[in-house]
Design a protein around this motif. Structure first.
Motif, PDB file in Angstrom:
ATOM      1  N   ASN A 111      -4.243   8.944   4.644  1.00  0.00           N
ATOM      2  CA  ASN A 111      -4.863   7.780   5.338  1.00  0.00           C
ATOM      3  C   ASN A 111      -5.937   7.954   6.074  1.00  0.00           C
ATOM      4  OD1 ASN A 111      -2.848   5.809   4.507  1.00  0.00           O
ATOM      5  ND2 ASN A 111      -1.367   6.892   5.867  1.00  0.00           N
ATOM      6  N   VAL A 112      -6.265   9.394   6.338  1.00  0.00           N
ATOM      7  CA  VAL A 112      -7.288   9.878   7.293  1.00  0.00           C
ATOM      8  C   VAL A 112      -8.545  10.697   6.812  1.00  0.00           C
ATOM      9  CG1 VAL A 112      -7.505  11.605   9.082  1.00  0.00           C
ATOM     10  CG2 VAL A 112      -5.452  10.430   8.757  1.00  0.00           C
ATOM     11  N   SER A 159      -1.361   9.983   9.481  1.00  0.00           N
ATOM     12  CA  SER A 159      -1.191   8.726  10.224  1.00  0.00           C
ATOM     13  C   SER A 159       0.211   8.096  10.082  1.00  0.00           C
ATOM     14  CB  SER A 159      -2.279   7.711  10.092  1.00  0.00           C
ATOM     15  OG  SER A 159      -2.530   6.552  11.018  1.00  0.00           O
ATOM     16  N   ALA A 204       0.536  12.624  13.476  1.00  0.00           N
ATOM     17  CA  ALA A 204       0.079  11.476  14.323  1.00  0.00           C
ATOM     18  C   ALA A 204      -0.593  12.124  15.517  1.00  0.00           C
ATOM     19  CB  ALA A 204       1.274  10.726  14.668  1.00  0.00           C
ATOM     20  N   TYR A 223      -1.564  16.241  15.046  1.00  0.00           N
ATOM     21  CA  TYR A 223      -2.621  16.878  14.457  1.00  0.00           C
ATOM     22  C   TYR A 223      -3.696  17.402  15.403  1.00  0.00           C
ATOM     23  CZ  TYR A 223      -5.164  12.439  15.172  1.00  0.00           C
ATOM     24  OH  TYR A 223      -5.627  11.307  15.866  1.00  0.00           O
ATOM     25  N   LYS A 230       4.026   9.730  19.691  1.00  0.00           N
ATOM     26  CA  LYS A 230       3.788   9.392  18.376  1.00  0.00           C
ATOM     27  C   LYS A 230       4.957  10.589  17.518  1.00  0.00           C
ATOM     28  CE  LYS A 230       0.179   6.132  17.711  1.00  0.00           C
ATOM     29  NZ  LYS A 230      -1.144   5.897  17.181  1.00  0.00           N
ATOM     30  N   TYR A 254     -14.173   5.968   9.994  1.00  0.00           N
ATOM     31  CA  TYR A 254     -14.375   4.498  10.161  1.00  0.00           C
ATOM     32  C   TYR A 254     -15.260   4.335  11.263  1.00  0.00           C
ATOM     33  CZ  TYR A 254     -10.922   3.690   6.641  1.00  0.00           C
ATOM     34  OH  TYR A 254      -9.952   3.705   5.354  1.00  0.00           O
ATOM     35  N   GLY A 299       1.597   4.925  11.689  1.00  0.00           N
ATOM     36  CA  GLY A 299       0.701   3.763  11.752  1.00  0.00           C
ATOM     37  C   GLY A 299       1.450   2.676  10.812  1.00  0.00           C
ATOM     38  N   SER A 353     -10.440   8.493   9.738  1.00  0.00           N
ATOM     39  CA  SER A 353     -11.232   9.408  10.694  1.00  0.00           C
ATOM     40  C   SER A 353     -12.930   9.259  10.583  1.00  0.00           C
ATOM     41  CB  SER A 353     -10.992  11.011  10.312  1.00  0.00           C
ATOM     42  OG  SER A 353     -11.305  11.361   9.253  1.00  0.00           O
ATOM     43  N   THR A 399       1.035  -1.164  -0.104  1.00  0.00           N
ATOM     44  CA  THR A 399       0.007   0.093   0.068  1.00  0.00           C
ATOM     45  C   THR A 399       0.965   1.449  -0.096  1.00  0.00           C
ATOM     46  OG1 THR A 399      -1.502  -1.269   1.136  1.00  0.00           O
ATOM     47  CG2 THR A 399      -1.907   1.215   1.242  1.00  0.00           C
ATOM     48  N   CYS A 459      -5.642   6.967   0.082  1.00  0.00           N
ATOM     49  CA  CYS A 459      -5.244   5.398   0.628  1.00  0.00           C
ATOM     50  C   CYS A 459      -6.235   4.909   1.501  1.00  0.00           C
ATOM     51  CB  CYS A 459      -3.770   5.612   1.293  1.00  0.00           C
ATOM     52  SG  CYS A 459      -3.469   3.938   2.226  1.00  0.00           S
ATOM     53  N   HIS A 468      -8.271  16.455   7.592  1.00  0.00           N
ATOM     54  CA  HIS A 468      -6.640  16.394   6.943  1.00  0.00           C
ATOM     55  C   HIS A 468      -6.852  16.502   5.575  1.00  0.00           C
ATOM     56  CE1 HIS A 468      -5.843  14.532  11.010  1.00  0.00           C
ATOM     57  NE2 HIS A 468      -4.680  14.095  10.641  1.00  0.00           N
ATOM     58  N   MET A 506      -6.190  -0.102  18.167  1.00  0.00           N
ATOM     59  CA  MET A 506      -5.440   0.713  17.018  1.00  0.00           C
ATOM     60  C   MET A 506      -6.369   1.534  16.590  1.00  0.00           C
ATOM     61  SD  MET A 506      -5.688   0.007  13.559  1.00  0.00           S
ATOM     62  CE  MET A 506      -6.749  -1.343  13.633  1.00  0.00           C
TER      63      MET A 506
END
Ligand SMILES: NC(=O)c1ccc[n+]([C@@H]2O[C@H](COP(=O)([O-])OP(=O)(O)OC[C@H]3O[C@@H](n4cnc5c(N)ncnc54)[C@H](OP(=O)(O)O)[C@@H]3O)[C@@H](O)[C@H]2O)c1
Length: 339
Positions: free
Chosen positions: A228-229, A161, A185, A205, A190, A256, A164, A254, A140, A250, A233, A325
């Motif tokens: 990713n978010v 992210s 992150a 963030y 992180k 899900y 991650g 945020s 990915t 990707c 973002h 996660m």
């Protein structure tokens, strides 16, 4: 007996471990052409959360129903074989995770085109890397940078992210290709990991505002955004991108876990600045898997790439691993190890 993790009830808001339940059943019996696999490593991926809602986005995998077992990428050892291509003890990757035993068929069971059953020769490398940097996360990150963003050494790229599984690889591969990298992150720890261990500029963030953090680290803007978010973002990236900038969509984590962030209100900047945005799924690019593995394995062997794992032990920890996660409580690749 075989224990597998099932959807007990649809989550109302954020996923709770109690929305999932471990069900006992007899160990399944392989039919002709099938093998029984004893799972040893489960990949914990945010996208399964999408399938726990009552509906899924058009074009995506269907929702699971209460009582259905969760699926996910996994590795295991062949414990019984009725397929001459697989011997007892072979290590196999497949998509029937979140359970102790799985019957893996001859037909291509995939998640969005990725993860068709395959025998893995680890070449002495840790097997779980084939669920992380040498597996879906690696492909990915590689596809997003190389095929979608067409990243060059002249680019300034923001990876969200970034601490991650996918993000840490994307950020480091981008830096190794000579690009200037910013990573975001969700915690000071992180951010310290990104700065001190991965060696990339980073920000939290949560505060100050995304636009302010981006302007601090990239005062003249960015050329590329590895998203990713989604949500806020993506909105900030549209504003920060320079003319002819590129976005690789990707994922949109945020949105899900029980909330639906509004779509970017500033999409017209795509027109104004001539931006390019393209979504992708790694499963459409499995032809690049070997090339990705060669490049990433080489970086790992040479110590140029840092890889961290958050490991939970036992199938009874799989639900906790998933909620942790999604809540941002893990770093790097999240895995569940089965004895
Ligand atoms: N297109 C594909 O083929 C493909 C394949 C695999 C994964 N993906 C996508 O890639 C993304 C990353 O996946 P991954 O497996 O590497 O997961 P990950 O980044 O290891 O874990 C998810 C992370 O998302 C962050 N997060 C959660 N809620 C957030 C929010 N509201 N705002 C900002 N960040 C939030 C958390 O980190 P913080 O502590 O930083 O908040 C959490 O640790 C996901 O969107 C996933 O769906 C896409």
């Amino acid at each position: 007996m075989n224990r597998r993790l099932c959807l007990a009830r649809r989550p109302a808001g954020k996923l709770s471990a109690t929305d999932l339940a471990l069900i006992d059943e007899p160990v399944p019996v392989p039919g002709p052409g099938e093998v029984l696999v004893r799972n040893t490593w489960l990949s914990i991926d945010p996208s399964i959360r999408i399938r726990l809602a009552a509906t899924t986005p058009d074009g995506y995998l269907p929702p699971l129903r209460p009582g259905d077992a969760l699926t996910g990428l996994a590795l295991g050892i062949v414990a019984e074989t009725r397929n001459p291509d697989y011997a007892l003890g072979d290590l196999v990757s497949h998509t029937l995770g979140y359970r102790e035993y799985a019957v893996v068929g001859t037909c291509a069971q995939t998640i969005g085109g990725y993860g068709a059953p395959a025998r893995i020769d680890t070449g002495g490398l840790p097997p779980q890397w084939f669920l992380g940097p040498l597996g879906s996360a690696g492909l990915t990150a590689y596809v997003g940078l190389v095929e979608i963003l067409e990243l060059t050494a002249a680019d300034t790229v923001w990876v969200s992210s970034a601490a991650g599984a996918v993000g840490a690889l994307a950020a480091q591969l981008a830096a190794l290709r000579g690009a200037t990298v910013l990573g975001s992150a969700g915690s000071p720890e992180k951010v310290a990991y990104l700065r001190d261990e991965l060696g990339i500029a980073a920000f939290d963030y949560h505060a100050p505002a995304l636009a302010e953090s981006l302007a601090d680290l990239a005062p003249t803007g960015i050329d590329a955004y590895f998203d990713n978010v989604g949500g806020d973002h993506l909105t900030a990236a549209l504003d920060a991108l320079r003319p002819a900038g590129r976005i690789a969509l990707c994922g949109a984590v945020s949105g899900y876990d029980g909330s639906t962030p509004p779509g970017p209100p500033n999409l017209f900047t795509m027109v104004a600045k001539g931006l390019r945005m393209r979504g992708f799924r790694a499963g459409s690019f499995t032809r690049l898997q070997e090339r990705m593995r060669d490049e990433i394995a080489d970086h790992l062997a040479a110590g140029r790439l840092v890889h961290r794992e958050s490991v939970f032990d036992g199938i009874e920890q799989a639900a906790t691993a998933l909620t942790a996660m999604l809540a941002g409580a893990t770093t790097g690749k999240t895995l569940c190890r089965l004895a």
